[in-house]
Write a protein that holds these residues in place. Structure first.
Motif, PDB file in Angstrom:
ATOM      1  N   TRP A 157      33.732  46.378  64.171  1.00 53.88           N
ATOM      2  CA  TRP A 157      33.715  46.555  65.622  1.00 53.88           C
ATOM      3  C   TRP A 157      32.509  45.846  66.227  1.00 53.88           C
ATOM      4  CZ3 TRP A 157      30.236  49.409  68.688  1.00 53.88           C
ATOM      5  CH2 TRP A 157      30.654  49.682  69.991  1.00 53.88           C
ATOM      6  N   TYR A 158      31.344  45.933  65.580  1.00 48.29           N
ATOM      7  CA  TYR A 158      30.153  45.223  66.059  1.00 48.29           C
ATOM      8  C   TYR A 158      30.340  43.715  65.967  1.00 48.29           C
ATOM      9  CZ  TYR A 158      27.076  49.265  66.699  1.00 48.29           C
ATOM     10  OH  TYR A 158      26.487  50.410  67.149  1.00 48.29           O
ATOM     11  N   GLU A 159      30.901  43.231  64.875  1.00 48.51           N
ATOM     12  CA  GLU A 159      31.112  41.791  64.723  1.00 48.51           C
ATOM     13  C   GLU A 159      32.049  41.255  65.799  1.00 48.51           C
ATOM     14  OE1 GLU A 159      32.504  41.365  60.780  1.00 48.51           O
ATOM     15  OE2 GLU A 159      30.555  41.743  59.834  1.00 48.51           O
ATOM     16  N   GLN A 213      29.297  36.123  72.465  1.00 51.67           N
ATOM     17  CA  GLN A 213      28.910  34.724  72.254  1.00 51.67           C
ATOM     18  C   GLN A 213      29.825  33.783  73.008  1.00 51.67           C
ATOM     19  OE1 GLN A 213      30.542  32.257  70.222  1.00 51.67           O
ATOM     20  NE2 GLN A 213      28.888  30.739  70.424  1.00 51.67           N
ATOM     21  N   GLU A 214      31.118  34.125  73.085  1.00 53.14           N
ATOM     22  CA  GLU A 214      32.047  33.279  73.842  1.00 53.14           C
ATOM     23  C   GLU A 214      31.796  33.381  75.341  1.00 53.14           C
ATOM     24  OE1 GLU A 214      35.866  34.572  72.666  1.00 53.14           O
ATOM     25  OE2 GLU A 214      35.787  33.646  70.653  1.00 53.14           O
ATOM     26  N   GLU A 215      31.424  34.567  75.824  1.00 55.42           N
ATOM     27  CA  GLU A 215      31.199  34.737  77.264  1.00 55.42           C
ATOM     28  C   GLU A 215      29.825  34.236  77.706  1.00 55.42           C
ATOM     29  OE1 GLU A 215      31.803  38.842  77.978  1.00 55.42           O
ATOM     30  OE2 GLU A 215      33.988  38.784  77.663  1.00 55.42           O
ATOM     31  N   ASN A 216      28.790  34.432  76.868  1.00 55.14           N
ATOM     32  CA  ASN A 216      27.423  34.052  77.253  1.00 55.14           C
ATOM     33  C   ASN A 216      26.707  33.502  76.031  1.00 55.14           C
ATOM     34  OD1 ASN A 216      24.918  33.778  78.433  1.00 55.14           O
ATOM     35  ND2 ASN A 216      24.988  35.772  79.465  1.00 55.14           N
ATOM     36  N   PRO A 217      26.950  32.228  75.686  1.00 51.68           N
ATOM     37  CA  PRO A 217      26.333  31.666  74.475  1.00 51.68           C
ATOM     38  C   PRO A 217      24.825  31.475  74.584  1.00 51.68           C
ATOM     39  CG  PRO A 217      27.518  29.974  75.673  1.00 51.68           C
ATOM     40  CD  PRO A 217      27.833  31.267  76.368  1.00 51.68           C
ATOM     41  N   THR A 218      24.253  31.492  75.791  1.00 49.54           N
ATOM     42  CA  THR A 218      22.809  31.331  75.914  1.00 49.54           C
ATOM     43  C   THR A 218      22.043  32.554  75.433  1.00 49.54           C
ATOM     44  OG1 THR A 218      22.918  32.139  78.182  1.00 49.54           O
ATOM     45  CG2 THR A 218      23.097  29.758  77.844  1.00 49.54           C
ATOM     46  N   LEU A 219      22.677  33.712  75.435  1.00 50.00           N
ATOM     47  CA  LEU A 219      22.017  34.947  75.018  1.00 50.00           C
ATOM     48  C   LEU A 219      22.478  35.447  73.651  1.00 50.00           C
ATOM     49  CD1 LEU A 219      22.083  36.980  78.369  1.00 50.00           C
ATOM     50  CD2 LEU A 219      20.226  35.601  77.453  1.00 50.00           C
ATOM     51  N   TRP A 220      23.715  35.116  73.270  1.00 53.50           N
ATOM     52  CA  TRP A 220      24.305  35.729  72.068  1.00 53.50           C
ATOM     53  C   TRP A 220      24.793  34.663  71.097  1.00 53.50           C
ATOM     54  CZ3 TRP A 220      24.203  40.900  71.198  1.00 53.50           C
ATOM     55  CH2 TRP A 220      23.910  41.730  72.288  1.00 53.50           C
ATOM     56  N   SER A 221      24.716  34.978  69.830  1.00 54.00           N
ATOM     57  CA  SER A 221      25.350  34.216  68.759  1.00 54.00           C
ATOM     58  C   SER A 221      26.286  35.159  68.005  1.00 54.00           C
ATOM     59  CB  SER A 221      24.294  33.635  67.805  1.00 54.00           C
ATOM     60  OG  SER A 221      23.634  34.673  67.103  1.00 54.00           O
ATOM     61  N   ARG A 222      26.955  34.651  67.002  1.00 54.71           N
ATOM     62  CA  ARG A 222      27.879  35.494  66.236  1.00 54.71           C
ATOM     63  C   ARG A 222      27.148  36.501  65.354  1.00 54.71           C
ATOM     64  NH1 ARG A 222      33.150  33.682  66.339  1.00 54.71           N
ATOM     65  NH2 ARG A 222      33.437  31.611  67.252  1.00 54.71           N
ATOM     66  N   GLN A 223      25.833  36.308  65.164  1.00 53.35           N
ATOM     67  CA  GLN A 223      25.048  37.253  64.377  1.00 53.35           C
ATOM     68  C   GLN A 223      24.332  38.299  65.230  1.00 53.35           C
ATOM     69  OE1 GLN A 223      24.831  33.880  63.826  1.00 53.35           O
ATOM     70  NE2 GLN A 223      26.256  34.010  62.077  1.00 53.35           N
ATOM     71  N   GLY A 224      24.346  38.127  66.568  1.00 50.83           N
ATOM     72  CA  GLY A 224      23.686  39.080  67.444  1.00 50.83           C
ATOM     73  C   GLY A 224      22.913  38.371  68.549  1.00 50.83           C
ATOM     74  N   ALA A 244      31.482  53.546  59.044  1.00 47.72           N
ATOM     75  CA  ALA A 244      32.602  52.939  58.324  1.00 47.72           C
ATOM     76  C   ALA A 244      32.555  51.427  58.408  1.00 47.72           C
ATOM     77  CB  ALA A 244      33.922  53.431  58.923  1.00 47.72           C
ATOM     78  N   PRO A 245      33.208  50.743  57.464  1.00 48.76           N
ATOM     79  CA  PRO A 245      33.371  49.292  57.598  1.00 48.76           C
ATOM     80  C   PRO A 245      34.118  48.921  58.870  1.00 48.76           C
ATOM     81  CG  PRO A 245      33.922  50.029  55.371  1.00 48.76           C
ATOM     82  CD  PRO A 245      33.729  51.249  56.190  1.00 48.76           C
TER      83      PRO A 245
END
Length: 708
Positions: free
Chosen positions: A506-508, A515-526, A500-501
Motif C-alpha cells: 500500500w505504501y509503495e 511520484q507521477e503527480e509531483n516528481p519534484t518532491l517524490w520518487s518511487r522510494q519516498g 502486513a506485506p
C-alpha cells in the motif's frame, strides 16, 4: 486306443494321473464351455483343500499314429514330485506346466530344479520374491507392487527364460471364512444382507502371484568365449540335473491356505481348459510341435492375466456397491460431517487401487516385449503375446475413475458445501440475534446512563452532606483519557512490527502515485532528500511527511498480516493534501548525491533508432529544467566550479567512465549525423557539465543505447 473312462476306474491317491487323446476333443465340444466332460479321480473334502498341492500338466508330441496326448498329475507331498525327475525329462514332452498352490516344499524343489535359487543366478531376485509370499509393509501399510524380469538366455542349457510377479487383491466374505492372519488385509467393504441392511460384508486381502516362463531354443547359441561358465568344466553333465525344456511354473498362494482361494482355483475352469488346451487350438494335428508349444504358452499366460482381470472386476464391483451405500447415507444427511473420515479413507484406498493398477498395466506391457524376445521362431497365427489384454486393463482403469474416484470426490464436495451452507445459516441466525441485542443495547444504554447519572449521591441531587458533582468529572475524564491512550499504545505501538506485506504494498503504491503527480518532491522510494521548503509551514508539513514515510516507519517484508487501519488512511489523506500545498525553493541543480543516484548511469548511443529512449531523456530534461529554469548563467558557473572542487576530493568514480578533465560524468551521449557528414567524427556531450537545453538536444530517431 485308451479312453479316459478306462483310466478313471483305477484311481490313485497322492499322485493322480489322467490321460487324454485328441479324440476327447469331441467330448469337450459335447459338454460345453464349463468342461463338464472332464473328471478327476479323487474329490477333495474340506480338510484336504487346506493342504498344499502341485499340479503338473504335460503336453506330449505327436506319436507314430499322429496322435497327441496330455497327462495331468496332482502331488500332495515332495516324494511324489521327486519321482517325476528320477529320470531325465524326455524330448517327447513339448511343454510342461506346474501349478504350485500353498506349497513351500514344491516352491523350493522347483526353484532348485530350474536353477533359480542360486547365488550367481540372475533370477535369484525372483526366487526371493517367490519365498516372501506377501508384500512388504511400510509404516504399517501394505506396499503392493508388481515386478518383471527381462528375458535372459542361458547358452549352456540352451534355454531362454523370463518371469513376472504380481500382488493382487482377493475378496473374502466376512461370514464364510475366519482368516487367521490380518496383516494382509487391505480394507473392508460394506454390503447388503438378506434384509437389505448395510453391514460389513467383505474384506479385501492382498495375495501374491509369481510366474516363471522357460523356453527351449530350437537353435542353440554358442557361448561367448569371454563368459565364464557357471556350471564348471564338466557343464554337459551338470546341466542334465536341471529341467531344460519348455516350462511354465505358476506359484500361487492364498491367505486362507485353501487351494480354492488362489488366483487360479484348483480344478477350476482354467485348469480344465489347460487339460484340453491343444485340442482347443485350430488344426492341432497339422501344427508343428514347436509351434504348438508356443501357442499353448501364449494361451496359458493369457489366461493368467485374464484371472487377474477377473479378480479386479470382482473387487471393483463390490467397491462400487460400497460407494453407493455411502452415497445413500450422505444424500440423506449431507451436512453430517461425521462421514468425512470415511470419505478420506476411501479416497486413500482408491489412490492405492490406481497405483496398483498402474503397476499391473506396466507389468503386462513389459511382459509383452519380453515374451516376444523369448522364442527364436516366428508363428504366423496373426496374434501377438497378450494382445487382448491392453483393452481390458484400460477398461479397469476407467472403472476406477468413474465408479470410485469421481463419486467419492463428488461426495466430499457435496458434504463440504452442505456443511458450509449449514454454518452460513447458523452465522446468519447468530448475526440476527446480535443485531437484535445491539438494538436493545442501543435503546437501553442512554436510559442506563441517565439512571446512573441522576442516581448518584452527590450534592446536586442528594443535598448537603454529599460530595460535589465535580468529582464525577474529575475522575471520569482522566480515566477515560488513560483508557484511550492505553488502547492506542496496544493497537498501534506494540503491533507496529506485525504490519502486513499488503500494508507495505500500500505504501509503495502511494509513493508511485505521488511520484507521477509531483516528481519534484517524490520518487518511487519516498520523499526526495534535497527538497527545501520556503516557509515554516511548508517545512513543518514536509518534516512530518518524511517522519511518516521513513524506513523505520515502513513495514518490513515478510511481516504477519494486519489490515490497514484508520490512522494509516488519515496519514495518506494528509500526505496527498500537504504535498500540493508545500512550496519549495527553485535551484539550478540537484545535490551531487541525488544526481549520482538518479543520473549516474552511463548511456552510449549511436545513429540507430531505439524506441522509447527519447521519452527517457525528455523525462530527465524536464526534471532538471524545473530546478534550473530560474538560475542565471553566472550562478550556474559558480555552482559548477564549487562542485568540481567537491568531486575531486570526495566523490567516487561512476561505472560509466570519466570525462576529459578526469571527473566522473552522469550520461554520455554520442551523436552522429546522417547524410553527407555520416563519416565525420562523433562528438561526446557530457550531461553533467552542460545545461540540459544543450546536452540533450539530439533526435531520438538517430540514437541507439549500446551500454547501460
Amino acid at each position: 486306443m485308451e479312453s479316459i473312462e478306462k483310466l478313471q476306474s483305477t484311481p490313485r491317491r497322492g499322485s493322480i494321473s489322467t490321460v487324454a487323446t485328441v479324440n476327447d476333443a469331441l467330448d469337450l465340444q459335447t459338454h460345453g464351455s464349463k468342461f463338464r466332460g472332464l473328471k478327476w479321480h479323487h474329490h477333495y473334502d474340506e480338510d484336504e483343500k487346506l493342504k498344499p498341492r502341485v499340479l503338473m500338466i504335460d503336453y506330449h508330441k505327436r506319436d507314430a499314429e499322429q496322435l497327441r496326448k496330455i497327462t495331468a498329475q496332482e502331488f500332495s507331498n515332495l516324494e511324489d514330485l521327486k519321482k517325476v525327475y528320477r529320470t531325465e525329462r524326455t524330448d517327447n514332452i513339448c511343454l510342461r506346466v506346474f501349478h504350485v498352490q500353498n506349497s513351500t516344499w514344491g516352491e523350493r524343489y522347483l526353484l532348485q530344479k530350474f536353477k533359480l535359487d542360486t547365488t550367481h543366478s540372475r533370477t535369484q531376485e525372483f526366487a526371493q520374491w517367490v519365498k516372501d509370499k506377501r508384500p512388504p509393509r511400510r509404516a504399517g501399510k501394505l506396499m503392493m507392487t508388481s515386478k518383471t524380469w527381462k528375458t535372459h538366455t542361458d547358452p549352456w542349457r540352451g534355454v531362454a527364460k523370463t518371469a513376472f510377479g504380481m500382488d493382487y487383491m482377493k475378496v473374502y466374505t466376512c461370514d464364510s471364512t475366519d482368516l487367521p492372519d490380518t496383516e494382509d488385509r487391505v480394507m473392508g467393504l460394506q454390503g447388503f444382507d438378506k434384509e437389505d441392511n448395510a453391514i460389513h460384508a467383505y474384506d479385501i486381502y492382498s495375495q501374491r502371484l509369481s510366474v516363471y516362463v522357460q523356453y527351449q531354443l530350437n537353435r542353440p547359441q554358442t557361448p561367448d568365449p569371454d563368459l565364464v561358465c557357471p556350471y564348471g568344466e564338466d557343464y554337459e553333465n551338470v546341466i542334465k540335473r536341471y529341467d531344460n525344456g519348455n516350462t511354465i511354473i505358476i506359484f500361487d498362494n492364498s491367505n486362507t491356505f485353501s487351494i480354492e482361494d488362489t488366483l487360479v482355483a484348483a480344478r477350476g475352469d482354467w485348469e480344465m481348459k489347460w487339460r484340453r488346451l491343444p485340442f482347443m487350438i485350430s488344426q492341432p494335428q497339422t501344427a508343428e510341435d514347436a509351434h504348438l508349444s508356443i501357442m499353448c504358452m501364449k494361451a496359458i499366460l493369457h489366461d493368467i492375466f485374464k484371472s487377474v482381470v477377473a479378480a479386479w472386476e470382482k473387487v471393483l464391483d463390490l467397491s462400487w456397491e460400497h460407494v453407493s451405500i455411502l452415497e445413500d447415507a450422505i444424500y440423506e444427511q449431507p451436512a453430517d460431517e461425521s462421514r468425512a473420515p470415511q470419505l478420506w479413507k476411501n479416497s486413500a484406498y482408491w489412490l492405492r487401487f490406481e497405483k496398483l493398477m498402474f503397476y499391473h498395466v506396466d507389468t503386462m506391457n513389459e511382459m509383452r516385449r519380453y515374451l516376444a524376445d523369448l522364442s527364436d521362431i516366428e508363428i504366423e497365427d496373426g496374434n501377438s503375446w497378450l494382445d487382448e489384454l491392453p483393452s481390458d486393463f484400460d477398461k479397469l482403469g476407467s472403472l476406477i475413475q468413474e465408479d470410485l474416484v469421481k463419486p467419492t470426490a463428488n461426495l466430499s464436495e457435496l458434504m463440504y458445501k452442505s456443511v458450509g451452507i449449514r454454518d452460513s445459516r447458523a452465522s446468519l441466525q447468530l448475526g440476527t440475534s446480535m443485531w437484535r441485542l445491539s438494538w436493545i443495547t442501543f435503546i437501553f444504554l442512554p436510559l442506563t446512563f441517565i439512571v446512573g447519572f441522576f442516581g448518584m449521591n452527590v450534592e446536586t441531587f442528594a443535598g448537603e452532606g454529599t460530595p460535589s458533582i465535580k468529582w464525577f468529572f474529575i475522575i471520569v475524564i482522566p480515566f477515560f483519557a488513560i483508557v484511550l491512550i492505553g488502547w492506542y499504545i496496544l493497537k498501534h505501538r506494540l503491533a507496529r512490527h506485525r504490519r502486513a506485506p499488503m500494508q507495505r504494498g500500500w505504501y509503495e503504491a502511494l509513493f508511485t502515485q505521488l511520484q507521477e503527480e509531483n516528481p519534484t518532491l517524490w520518487s518511487r522510494q519516498g520523499p526526495r532528500e534535497y527538497v527545501e521548503p520556503v516557509d515554516w509551514v511548508s517545512r513543518m508539513k514536509w518534516r512530518i511527511i518524511k517522519q511518516w514515510t521513513n524506513e523505520k516507519a515502513l513495514p518490513k517484508p515478510g511481516d504477519s498480516e494486519e489490515p490497514i487501519g484508520a490512522w494509516n488512511r488519515i496519514k495518506q489523506f494528509l500526505i496527498k493534501k500537504w504535498t500540493k500545498e508545500i512550496k519549495i525553493k527553485r535551484t539550478d541543480r540537484r545535490s551531487p548525491e541525488t544526481e549520482d543516484m538518479e543520473l549516474g548511469e552511463v548511456l552510449t548511443v549511436e545513429n540507430t533508432h531505439v524506441p522509447g529512449l527519447g521519452a527517457v531523456i525528455d523525462e530527465h530534461c524536464r526534471v532538471v529544467r524545473d530546478f534550473g529554469a530560474s538560475c542565471s548563467a553566472e550562478a550556474y558557473r559558480d555552482t559548477n566550479r564549487s562542485r568540481k572542487h567537491h568531486k575531486r576530493n570526495s566523490r567516487p568514480r561512476s561505472r560509466g567512465g570519466s570525462s576529459s578533465d578526469g571527473h566522473n560524468s552522469g550520461i554520455l551521449v554520442e551523436e552522429r549525423r546522417e547524410g553527407p557528414d555520416a563519416g565525420a567524427e562523433s562528438s561526446i556531450t557530457q550531461a553533467r557539465d552542460t545545461p540540459c537545453e544543450h546536452r540533450l538536444t539530439m533526435k531520438p530517431d538517430n540514437l541507439q543505447r549500446r551500454q547501460l
